[in-house]
Design an enzyme around this catalytic site. Structure first.
Site, PDB file in Angstrom:
ATOM      1  N   ARG A   1       0.510  -1.216   0.125  1.00 59.43           N
ATOM      2  CA  ARG A   1      -0.107  -0.076   0.219  1.00 59.43           C
ATOM      3  C   ARG A   1       0.649   1.365  -0.011  1.00 59.43           C
ATOM      4  O   ARG A   1       1.318   1.354   1.024  1.00 59.43           O
ATOM      5  CB  ARG A   1      -1.066   0.172   1.320  1.00 59.43           C
ATOM      6  CG  ARG A   1      -1.847  -1.097   1.479  1.00 59.43           C
ATOM      7  CD  ARG A   1      -2.774  -0.557   2.546  1.00 59.43           C
ATOM      8  NE  ARG A   1      -3.216  -2.184   2.620  1.00 59.43           N
ATOM      9  CZ  ARG A   1      -4.388  -2.607   2.127  1.00 59.43           C
ATOM     10  NH1 ARG A   1      -5.197  -2.085   1.713  1.00 59.43           N
ATOM     11  NH2 ARG A   1      -5.215  -4.028   2.989  1.00 59.43           N
TER      12      ARG A   1
ATOM     13  N   ARG B   1      -6.064  -5.669  -0.291  1.00 57.49           N
ATOM     14  CA  ARG B   1      -7.488  -5.577  -0.540  1.00 57.49           C
ATOM     15  C   ARG B   1      -7.835  -4.159  -0.169  1.00 57.49           C
ATOM     16  O   ARG B   1      -7.558  -3.605   0.563  1.00 57.49           O
ATOM     17  CB  ARG B   1      -8.389  -5.990   1.000  1.00 57.49           C
ATOM     18  CG  ARG B   1      -9.677  -6.272   0.691  1.00 57.49           C
ATOM     19  CD  ARG B   1     -10.435  -6.668   1.976  1.00 57.49           C
ATOM     20  NE  ARG B   1     -10.860  -8.189   1.701  1.00 57.49           N
ATOM     21  CZ  ARG B   1      -9.871  -9.431   2.853  1.00 57.49           C
ATOM     22  NH1 ARG B   1      -9.316  -8.663   3.791  1.00 57.49           N
ATOM     23  NH2 ARG B   1      -9.990 -10.614   2.121  1.00 57.49           N
TER      24      ARG B   1
ATOM     25  N   HIS C   1       3.546  -9.188   1.003  1.00 62.93           N
ATOM     26  CA  HIS C   1       3.622  -8.831   2.079  1.00 62.93           C
ATOM     27  C   HIS C   1       4.388  -8.132   2.534  1.00 62.93           C
ATOM     28  O   HIS C   1       4.944  -7.111   3.442  1.00 62.93           O
ATOM     29  CB  HIS C   1       2.351  -9.753   2.926  1.00 62.93           C
ATOM     30  CG  HIS C   1       2.132  -8.699   3.951  1.00 62.93           C
ATOM     31  ND1 HIS C   1       2.542  -8.286   5.842  1.00 62.93           N
ATOM     32  CD2 HIS C   1       1.003  -7.724   4.085  1.00 62.93           C
ATOM     33  CE1 HIS C   1       1.802  -7.369   6.152  1.00 62.93           C
ATOM     34  NE2 HIS C   1       0.011  -6.933   5.235  1.00 62.93           N
TER      35      HIS C   1
END
Length: 711
Positions: free
Chosen positions: A376, A406, A436
């Protein structure tokens, strides 16, 4: 007669806590902060907004997922032995209770804010002059965006997007004509609340304006009734293994998500009965997920009111520190890292040092290549700008962009396109696993050859989140760590599984086993009578095997201290099973997000001999088995002391913001008082160790002990 030893529980519900119910417990703790009278009013309102946003996402993803399992006849039980249907029944009951408590909190806050001249008002509460302004605003700014839609056999029920809000009107024109039903969807691209000009801050929600000025939408009609509603839809995206083009697949999937199956229907308590019947018929929502409220729908939007310029009703402003050691080298991040490893503790220390690391790499002629993971990055990302600049300057730049983050999928596709246009090599990683890990790798040509500089983080490369989330950024020029990071990137970009890693552990190919080894070593030490202990700070723990391994450690006499912000499927303090495990959750001004493990290694904690690890992974199956994560050992003395003796110890000692998990599975606030320790205040008031350098000599950092005494 020998004393009987307690027997560990065997029934799943006695050994483990359901993850969904544990999450709801976490959100109740968030909501409790909106009721915390020690907080300024607008901060309390912000916590109410956060709890609303949290509950929306939980509904769109977790509840929707369980409903999908029930519809497909899947009966796989959760960790506590409950079937999807049993979980749904328990969840829905608690969701309704949580919704009621949110509205109670809003009622209290509205009254307190009114006393401070901040009104979340209905139009009828305004005076004539204010109503006139509101009417003019509605005519010029709202009415042109509205498209009333009649609902009859020739005009089917309109589609309402995920998160969409609307008003259903029952109308009549003339005595002889029949009734009509019309829908007005609230425009999604305008602010939810309008501030009426004046010294007093008066906010009116758009849906209230639509009902108040409905006569301007339907001239000549008599309005017989109305009803405000809001819809949440299934928002999870399942990635198909055979997807040939991930970007194209996600573009299509994002469109499908907007039209996903309705999961929750919220209705105004005064909804017209005919309108309510129509809405219930049109949205195929389980009756248990139709919520009627006399309060406000869509509490997440209250965050806009928190921006009201009233510093007296907010936390005192806090400016993060920039590491003095970097400043001592005239801002040269690479020289500072080459001198000694350092860890930056966000948000107490500025995220700008991470941006500067990448920007300096982008413009430094000696830098040859940059590799970067992006999970992100936010809307206005200086990290993306630095990578673009680096590529334009002729560096070899590789960006691993995770499309499966998401609710950030669309943004990440946009960033990927921008990076590719600049000449960055963009990789989307694995189809079935998310990347991640938070890693930057910079290779620089120096006098003695090529040198690798790394950044390992516990949080995303997101400058806004870095002001709110507590995270750790570890900078190092350790060449073994650099080689390991390079192998991790090769694993993602070329599927080349690393044969030997010198220091770090990577999931899903070794991190779980490394954790087992470390826990087993503590068990062995406890059995030998040596000091044995485990400290960890996580966002969640749900993996049954890790929980069982910690139970085994507890039964062997290992003292386990855990700070778990959110979901915790482990039961603490159960005789015969987990009596040596303590769990607490910290909820406060900042969102706890850093992940750290520490193992006593034969000495009393905390000690220099303890093994300390920084990681991007929580103790969840998805992190250990379905994501690429890293766990990094910390050997530098100062960084080691900071993570163990500052970060972990301060979290363990915190009382003021902490909730203790009791053996009955309930969280209870820990006692507070005048001398109650608050770890956020400690970190805001005291400099960290590794970023200080020689400045530590002129500013001693208060040291902490397990007895809470500074030494």
């Amino acid at each position: 007669m020998a004393e009987e030893l307690p027997v560990a529980p065997e029934a799943p519900e006695d050994r483990y806590v359901n993850r969904e119910l544990s999450w709801l417990s976490f959100n109740r703790r968030v909501l409790a902060e909106s009721e915390n009278t020690d907080y300024p009013l607008l901060e309390r309102l912000r916590f109410l907004s956060i709890s609303g946003s949290n509950l929306d996402e939980f509904t769109m993803v977790r509840i929707a997922g369980l409903e999908g399992q029930v519809q497909r006849g899947i009966e796989t039980p959760g960790i506590d032995g409950k079937s999807p249907r049993q979980q749904l029944d328990a969840i829905r009951e608690q969701v309704l209770e949580l919704e009621d408590r949110q509205q109670e909190s809003l009622d209290i806050l509205r009254g307190l804010l009114r006393d401070e001249n901040i009104l979340i008002a209905l139009p009828d509460e305004l005076d004539k002059q204010q109503i006139k302004w509101l009417d003019d605003y509605f005519t010029t700014d709202i009415l042109p965006l509205i498209t009333p839609q009649v609902i009859d056999p020739s005009h089917p029920f309109p589609f309402v997007a995920n998160g969409g809000m609307g008003v259903l009107f029952r109308l009549k024109r003339g005595k002889r004509k029949g009734e009509l039903v019309e829908m007005v969807l609230i425009p999604a691209n305008v602010p939810r609340f309008v501030r009426v000009p004046g010294d007093k801050a008066i906010y009116v929600a758009i849906e209230q304006m639509v009902t108040r000025f409905a006569a301007e939408i339907f001239p000549g009609f008599k309005i017989l009734g109305d009803g405000i509603f809001r819809v949440l839809r299934d928002s999870d995206i399942e990635v198909e293994d055979e997807a040939e083009d991930l970007v194209r697949y996600f573009r299509t999937a994002i469109q499908r998500r907007r039209r996903g199956r309705a999961v929750l229907l919220e209705l105004d308590d005064e909804c017209d009965p005919a309108a309510e019947t129509l809405l219930r018929d049109q949205f195929d929502v389980d009756a248990a997920m139709i919520v009627k409220t006399g309060g406000m729908l869509g509490l997440t939007d209250l965050d806009a009111i928190c921006d009201e310029p009233r510093p007296d009703l907010k936390f005192p402003p806090f400016s993060p520190r920039y590491p003095e050691r970097v400043l001592a080298h005239d801002g040269d991040v690479f020289t500072a890292i080459r001198e000694k490893d350092m860890v930056i503790h966000h948000p107490y220390e500025s995220f700008e040092v991470v941006v500067d690391f990448l920007h300096q790499a982008a413009v430094d002629p000696a830098v040859v290549s940059i590799k970067q993971t992006l999970y992100r990055a936010g809307d206005q990302s200086p990290v993306i700008a630095a990578l673009v600049e680096a590529a334009q300057n002729g560096k070899a730049v590789t960006a691993v962009v995770e499309l499966k983050a998401r609710f950030d999928e669309e943004r990440n596709i946009r960033w990927a396109n921008e990076l590719e246009r600049a000449g960055v090599q963009v990789i989307y990683g694995f189809t079935e696993w998310k990347t991640h890990a938070k890693v930057s790798l910079v290779v620089r040509r120096e006098e003695d050859g090529y040198r690798t500089y790394c950044h390992f983080g516990t949080g995303n490369y997101h400058p806004i989140n870095a002001k709110i989330y507590t995270d750790l950024s570890y900078f190092t020029a350790d060449q073994a760590l650099g080689r390991d990071a390079a192998k991790m990137f090769n694993f993602i970009t070329g599927y080349i599984e690393p044969d030997e890693l010198e220091k770090i552990a990577i999931s899903p190919i070794g991190m779980r086993e490394r954790l087992y080894e470390l826990i087993d070593a503590e068990i062995a030490n406890a059995k030998k009578g040596k000091p044995a202990g485990i400290w960890c700070k996580l966002n969640a723990i749900t993996n049954q095997a890790i929980i069982d391994k910690l139970y085994e450690a507890s039964q062997a006499g290992v003292e386990v201290r855990m700070v778990v912000r959110g979901i915790c499927s482990l039961r603490a303090g159960i005789p015969g099973m987990s009596e040596n495990i303590s769990v607490k959750s910290i909820i406060g001004r900042f969102l706890e997000h850093a992940r750290v493990w520490a193992f006593a290694n034969g000495k009393e904690m905390p000690s220099r001999q303890a093994k300390v690890f920084l990681t991007s992974a929580d103790a969840m199956s998805r992190n250990l088995d379905r994501r690429v994560e890293v766990m990094v050992p910390i050997s530098n003395k100062t960084v080691h002391d900071q993570l163990l003796g500052q970060v972990l110890l301060a979290n363990i000692l915190d009382v003021e913001q902490s909730w203790r998990l009791d053996p009955d599975g309930q969280y209870r606030r820990m006692r507070t008082g005048e001398d109650a320790f608050n770890c956020h205040e400690y970190f805001m008031s005291n400099p960290s160790l590794s970023g200080r350098g020689s400045a530590l000599k002129s500013h001693d950092v208060p040291r902490l002990s397990l007895h809470g005494e500074k030494r």
